[in-house]
Motif scaffolding. Structure first.
Motif, short mmCIF file in Angstrom:
data_model
loop_
_atom_site.label_atom_id
_atom_site.label_comp_id
_atom_site.label_asym_id
_atom_site.label_seq_id
_atom_site.Cartn_x
_atom_site.Cartn_y
_atom_site.Cartn_z
N UNK A 43 0.82 -1.21 0.00
CA UNK A 43 0.00 0.00 0.00
C UNK A 43 0.85 1.26 0.00
N UNK A 44 2.13 1.16 0.36
CA UNK A 44 3.00 2.31 0.47
C UNK A 44 3.76 2.59 -0.80
N UNK A 45 3.42 1.95 -1.91
CA UNK A 45 4.16 2.14 -3.14
C UNK A 45 3.24 1.99 -4.34
N UNK A 46 3.76 2.34 -5.52
CA UNK A 46 2.99 2.18 -6.75
C UNK A 46 3.86 1.52 -7.80
N UNK A 47 3.22 0.69 -8.64
CA UNK A 47 3.91 -0.03 -9.71
C UNK A 47 3.39 0.45 -11.06
N UNK A 48 4.22 0.28 -12.07
CA UNK A 48 3.80 0.55 -13.45
C UNK A 48 4.66 -0.26 -14.40
N UNK A 49 4.03 -1.00 -15.30
CA UNK A 49 4.75 -1.75 -16.34
C UNK A 49 4.79 -0.86 -17.58
N UNK A 50 6.00 -0.54 -18.04
CA UNK A 50 6.19 0.38 -19.16
C UNK A 50 7.06 -0.29 -20.21
N UNK A 51 6.72 -0.07 -21.48
CA UNK A 51 7.45 -0.69 -22.59
C UNK A 51 8.18 0.36 -23.41
N UNK A 52 9.43 0.06 -23.73
CA UNK A 52 10.27 0.93 -24.55
C UNK A 52 10.49 0.24 -25.89
N UNK A 53 10.20 0.93 -26.98
CA UNK A 53 10.42 0.32 -28.29
C UNK A 53 9.32 0.64 -29.27
N UNK A 54 9.47 0.12 -30.49
CA UNK A 54 10.49 -0.85 -30.91
C UNK A 54 11.85 -0.19 -31.17
N UNK A 55 12.91 -0.93 -30.83
CA UNK A 55 14.28 -0.52 -31.10
C UNK A 55 14.84 -1.45 -32.17
N UNK A 56 15.28 -0.88 -33.27
CA UNK A 56 15.82 -1.68 -34.38
C UNK A 56 17.32 -1.83 -34.20
N UNK A 57 17.79 -3.07 -34.05
CA UNK A 57 19.23 -3.36 -33.90
C UNK A 57 19.70 -4.06 -35.17
N UNK A 58 20.62 -3.42 -35.88
CA UNK A 58 21.13 -3.93 -37.15
C UNK A 58 22.48 -4.61 -36.89
N UNK A 59 22.71 -5.73 -37.56
CA UNK A 59 23.98 -6.45 -37.38
C UNK A 59 25.13 -5.60 -37.87
N UNK A 60 26.29 -5.76 -37.25
CA UNK A 60 27.47 -4.96 -37.58
C UNK A 60 27.89 -5.19 -39.03
N UNK A 61 27.76 -6.42 -39.52
CA UNK A 61 28.17 -6.73 -40.89
C UNK A 61 27.38 -5.91 -41.89
N UNK A 62 26.06 -5.77 -41.66
CA UNK A 62 25.25 -5.00 -42.59
C UNK A 62 25.61 -3.53 -42.54
#
Length: 378
Positions: A309-328
């Motif tokens: 009762x003494x705290x609050x929660x929140x589920x938060x999403x970050x993205x989409x993050x595009x990760x490209x391979x180093x070779x490309x």
């Protein structure tokens, strides 16, 4: 939200098919208002699986436009690349909606309302020096995610934020597979234990209501490009909360092969390897309360519920993050450079050859003239 997409998406004169375009994780299709030159999407801000992020100044609705080319009829090939384009709508927050004309005369009542107002949590990418939000969401292997978790306490009593857990997935669904745990056990940055990782919490905190950490960019096995979503469980507690196994930010130090706490003693991080932080935190927090429950009222017989009762929660999403391979990434930048280097090598070789031929020509003529003079020839 109205999104207008030119059918000449790549600017090369080749028109994309409207059916190959979709909006958001739920893949909303174009509206009937589309024309021969433009594809129109008209959707509610909360439709199509769009996400909402709230900062102190802005409401930010985020979604993505996806282009997935399909082959023509009776053809097994395609001639264009797929694409994912991030779209964000920014709305100014115009301050407190409460009426200034209402003046509570009972001060304790006013304080109670302040405590019970809902908190606004935020999870965002920052630039390399943490001075401003990161504008690009495209990364290559070797880059670093600079992530900041925060809680807006403008209309609330002072609070401190913690990141209990973070998981990376290929979809906004944090329970989907494959999934990779970045933070676990109420603030243990597990990714920092990997041999090729330098992930860690940033110390000290900028302010109690902000917590920053870095994560080395990665992609999932089996995919050259990974569209990653990072979902975190954020939690706010009283600003004067003493660090303990359930309220901590722990990074792994490879130099000492030990967990270190950003705040408090390193002993609160000892549960990170044994995965018993919740048990250790509850026993330490409530151990003195169980004998007779001397400090728990009738409605608070369960100390765990009392603590929640003494705290609050929140589920938060970050993205989409595009990760490209180093070779490309290297293929796009190194290939033109390699061609230029090869050209200069050819030019240098030809120039050197001409210089050598000229020198030999001069040297070759002088002995011949000397020979003629010695022989009395003209």
């Amino acid at each position: 939200m109205v999104v207008s997409v030119k059918r000449d998406l790549y600017g090369n004169g080749r028109l994309v098919k409207a059916s190959d375009l979709s909006l958001g994780p739920r893949q909303c299709m174009p509206s009937s208002q589309s024309t021969a030159t433009s594809v129109i999407f008209q959707q509610g801000l909360q439709d199509c699986g769009n996400t909402l992020q709230m900062t102190s100044d802005w409401l930010i609705y985020s979604t993505n436009l996806t282009y997935s080319p399909t082959p023509s009829r009776n053809s097994p090939i395609i001639r264009t690349n797929s694409a994912v384009i991030l779209i964000r709508c920014y709305y100014l927050r115009h301050g407190n909606v409460s009426s200034n004309a209402i003046k509570p005369t009972w001060i304790p009542f006013s304080s109670t309302i302040s405590v019970e107002e809902r908190l606004s949590f935020s999870l965002k990418l920052m630039n390399d020096d943490w001075s401003a939000p990161q504008t690009s969401t495209v990364f290559t292997l070797g880059d670093i995610f600079h992530i900041e978790a925060s809680v807006d306490t403008t209309n609330h009593v002072p609070m401190k934020i913690f990141v209990d857990s973070c998981v990376a997935t290929l979809s906004p669904d944090a329970t989907s597979s494959p999934r990779y745990e970045i933070i676990t056990q109420n603030g243990c940055l597990l990714d920092g234990k990997q041999e090729d990782s330098s992930s860690a919490f940033r110390s000290p905190r900028p302010t109690p209501d902000r917590l920053q950490f870095t994560v080395d960019a990665f992609r999932f096995v089996g995919s050259d490009n990974s569209m990653i979503y990072i979902t975190c469980n954020l939690r706010a507690v009283a600003e004067n909360q003493v660090p303990d196994p359930m309220n901590k930010a722990c990074s792994f130090s490879k130099s000492t092969n030990l967990w270190t706490a950003m705040e408090g003693t390193s002993g609160i991080c000892s549960c990170c390897d044994s995965m018993t932080c919740a048990t250790a935190g509850q026993s330490r927090r409530f151990g003195s309360l169980y004998p007779g429950h001397s400090r728990i009222g009738k409605r608070e017989a369960d100390p765990v519920k009392h603590w929640l009762l003494l705290q609050e929660h929140k589920v938060t999403t970050l993205g989409p993050l595009l990760v490209i391979s180093t070779e490309q990434s290297q293929a796009r930048t190194v290939t033109p450079l390699s061609s230029l280097v090869q050209l200069w090598v050819v030019v240098a070789f030809v120039s050197l050859s001409l210089v050598i031929l000229t020198i030999f020509g001069i040297v070759g003529k002088r002995p011949f003239k000397l020979h003629c003079r010695k022989a009395g020839l003209k």
